[in-house]
Design a protein around this motif. Structure first.
Motif: not given
Length: 122
Positions: A64-84
């Motif tokens: 589930e999308v929790t935050r919209v990003v368009s540039k590649r982000v680090g793993p810790s930030v990527a984990a905050e952008c979605l609910i698996d």
């Protein structure tokens, strides 16, 4: 002000569900990406709250999308952008028990295919 959104192929790559953006676009074109239950084209936009299903590497990821990003982000930030919400991967013992065909053995016969399907529980 409109809610921010980004292309689904860009978002999948940004949150590290695929290794490259072209792989994400190819997955979309092949029908391996669904947004809110419908097959997604690479240019379809995703917004916060959307459910994205990606079939990659023999596994389906449901996020589930929790935050919209368009540039590649680090793993810790990527984990905050979605609910698996993906099911756990099958145990390695189960995967190693499945029979594998020899490389170059050719196309299986109908009988071999039925036996393989029976072993896999289909």
């Amino acid at each position: 002000m409109a809610e921010p959104s980004t292309r689904v192929d860009s978002w999948i790559w940004s949150v590290r569900l695929t290794k490259t953006r072209s792989a994400a676009a190819s997955a979309c074109r092949a029908g391996h990406v669904r947004v809110n239950g419908t097959t997604a084209k690479p240019a379809q936009h995703v917004a916060v709250g959307d459910e994205v299903r990606v079939r990659a590497a023999g596994r389906e990821r449901i996020v589930e999308v929790t935050r919209v990003v368009s540039k590649r982000v680090g793993p810790s930030v990527a984990a905050e952008c979605l609910i698996d919400r993906s099911p756990p991967p099958p145990p390695k013992e189960l995967l190693s028990a499945l029979p594998l065909r020899d490389r170059g053995a050719g196309r299986p016969t109908k009988r071999q295919r039925r036996e393989t399907d029976r072993l896999r529980g289909r």
